[in-house]
Design an enzyme around this catalytic site. Structure first.
Site, PDB file in Angstrom:
ATOM      1  CB  ALA A  57     -13.947   0.669  -1.585  1.00  0.00           C
ATOM      2  CD  GLN A 202     -10.541  -8.982   4.286  1.00  0.00           C
ATOM      3  OE1 GLN A 202      -9.675  -9.848   4.193  1.00  0.00           O
ATOM      4  NE2 GLN A 202     -10.235  -7.731   4.554  1.00  0.00           N
ATOM      5  CG  ASP A 243      -9.787  -0.929  -1.137  1.00  0.00           C
ATOM      6  OD1 ASP A 243      -9.494  -2.026  -1.628  1.00  0.00           O
ATOM      7  OD2 ASP A 243     -10.590  -0.798  -0.193  1.00  0.00           O
TER       8      ASP A 243
HETATM    9  O1  MRU Z   1      -9.836  -4.084   4.034  1.00  0.00           O
HETATM   10  P1  MRU Z   1     -11.134  -4.247   3.310  1.00  0.00           P
HETATM   11  O2  MRU Z   1     -11.769  -5.565   3.540  1.00  0.00           O
HETATM   12  O3  MRU Z   1     -12.056  -3.081   3.544  1.00  0.00           O
HETATM   13  O4  MRU Z   1     -10.691  -4.159   1.803  1.00  0.00           O
HETATM   14  C1  MRU Z   1     -11.530  -4.471   0.751  1.00  0.00           C
HETATM   15  C2  MRU Z   1     -10.782  -4.804  -0.459  1.00  0.00           C
HETATM   16  O5  MRU Z   1      -9.643  -4.454  -0.624  1.00  0.00           O
HETATM   17  C3  MRU Z   1     -11.486  -5.581  -1.475  1.00  0.00           C
HETATM   18  O6  MRU Z   1     -10.528  -6.293  -2.180  1.00  0.00           O
HETATM   19  C4  MRU Z   1     -12.248  -4.830  -2.474  1.00  0.00           C
HETATM   20  O7  MRU Z   1     -11.820  -5.102  -3.729  1.00  0.00           O
HETATM   21  C5  MRU Z   1     -12.288  -3.396  -2.401  1.00  0.00           C
HETATM   22  S1  MRU Z   1     -13.791  -3.032  -1.700  1.00  0.00           S
HETATM   23  C6  MRU Z   1     -14.852  -3.056  -3.050  1.00  0.00           C
END
Ligand code: MRU
Length: 367
Positions: A57, A202, A243
């Site tokens: 995010a 991830q 997010d």
């Molecule tokens: O799809 P992504 O890799 O962009 O999503 C990221 C996430 O959802 C992470 O879990 C995260 O907590 C949020 S980004 C700080």
């Protein structure tokens, strides 16, 4: 973040701007290959967000802000009317990349607001300055989340985290991983369970890499092992990122977060969400109004990795012709969340009130 590349230690941000170019650590190939990618214009930046070369995010918010600065620089010789039309089209292109993380929309709106008056050259300067400010705010927010979150972590604490809410998901440090880094740096003997986080892994690819670079003790677990360790009393605390957080505290985060929250409550384990102000969306009353990104079924049917010869390749893991569903995020209802670790402190329930008070305090009528 401090990264060791081919034996050499370097201090790097996840992304940064050099004039019209944006440089990013390309997250598609980590941990197997470390590459810096140059994005030459706002269209390339939009594509990098869509393809998740830059992700998380905070990082996509900063990238989107830089994208507006790039668009402004691309049109710097134009007449005001054409400049405005070009930047507004660029804003739409950037907004149409990923729908769930609100940081992206907040960053674009901040840059557009910053260039709402002045000559073309003044607006170009304002777009660049505002996008750089967003990056510095992101950096500062991560530091604060680290400090506030560290206070919740005891010595020998076993922490579970999901996906990657680390330095790579921001400019540096991260949200969920910021308190973990801070605890480790302050000498606490912590241990982290890193969820694999299918389909894009991830957790397996990015969180393990970051924890390894930081020297934190960790183990990678498959997504469905969290309940096992919670039931055995081996998890003391869960910290995840977010997010988008609705006004009532309902939280959109990487798919699989919801079930971890339910399991945490069932097992009496505190479940914290770490996120900066930029991730709160008070225009969304509840999680029901948060759009959930659906991504390609290829991400479920195929996985990327290196083979025994070190060759980076993609392999199919399902029967050919399989229909796969790929919601990228889920909503964790506020009732499962113990608190939010934010850049202004830890926010506790009742969230409808505490979120409003934390970010929109009533003006003192006496002043
Ligand atoms: O799809 P992504 O890799 O962009 O999503 C990221 C996430 O959802 C992470 O879990 C995260 O907590 C949020 S980004 C700080």
């Amino acid at each position: 973040m401090r990264v060791k590349i081919n034996g050499e230690t370097r201090e790097l941000w996840t992304l940064w701007r050099e004039g019209v170019n944006v440089k990013i650590i390309d997250q598609r190939y980590l941990p197997h290959r470390f590459e810096i990618l140059t994005l030459h214009n706002h269209c390339e930046t939009a594509e990098a967000i869509r393809e998740m070369a830059v992700r998380g995010a905070g990082a996509i918010g900063v990238a989107a802000g830089y994208g507006i600065a790039q668009a402004a620089l691309e049109a710097k010789e134009w007449k005001l009317k054409d400049f405005k039309a070009y930047v507004s089209k660029a804003a739409n292109t950037l907004k149409n990349t990923r729908p769930t993380a609100v940081n992206l929309f907040h960053a674009i709106d901040r840059c557009i607001k910053a260039i709402s008056s002045g000559s073309v050259s003044e607006r170009v300067a304002s777009a660049c300055a505002e996008s750089d400010r967003i990056a510095l705010d992101d950096l500062e927010a991560s530091k604060k989340m680290g400090e506030y979150g560290n206070a919740l972590i005891g010595d020998r604490c076993h922490i579970l985290t999901h996906c990657n809410a680390g330095a790579l998901a921001f400019i540096d440090n991260g949200s969920a991983l910021a308190p973990i880094r801070e605890a480790h740096r302050s000498g606490k003997r912590i241990f982290v369970y890193a969820d694999e986080t299918r389909p894009r892994s991830q957790g397996a690819k990015l969180t393990t890499w970051e924890l390894q670079q930081e020297g934190v003790h960790y183990a990678l677990i498959v997504d469905n092992a969290a309940g096992h360790y919670m039931f055995r009393g081996e998890v003391d605390l869960v910290i995840v990122g977010a997010d988008r957080i609705a006004a009532n505290g309902d939280t959109a985060n990487k798919i699989g977060t919801y079930e971890k929250a339910v399991l945490a409550l069932e097992n009496g384990i505190p479940f914290y969400v770490a996120a900066p102000k930029m991730t709160f969306d008070i225009k969304c009353p509840t999680g029901k109004s948060i759009e959930i990104e659906e991504r390609s079924s290829d991400e479920v049917n195929w996985v990327w990795g290196v083979d025994e010869d070190g060759i980076y390749r993609r392999v199919r893991i399902s029967a050919e012709g399989t229909t796969a569903l790929n919601p990228s995020f889920d909503i964790t209802p506020a009732k499962y969340i113990t608190g939010f670790i934010t850049d202004v402190g830890v926010i506790k329930p009742p969230f409808s009130r505490s979120i409003r008070e934390a970010f929109h305090p009533k003006k003192d009528k006496g002043n």
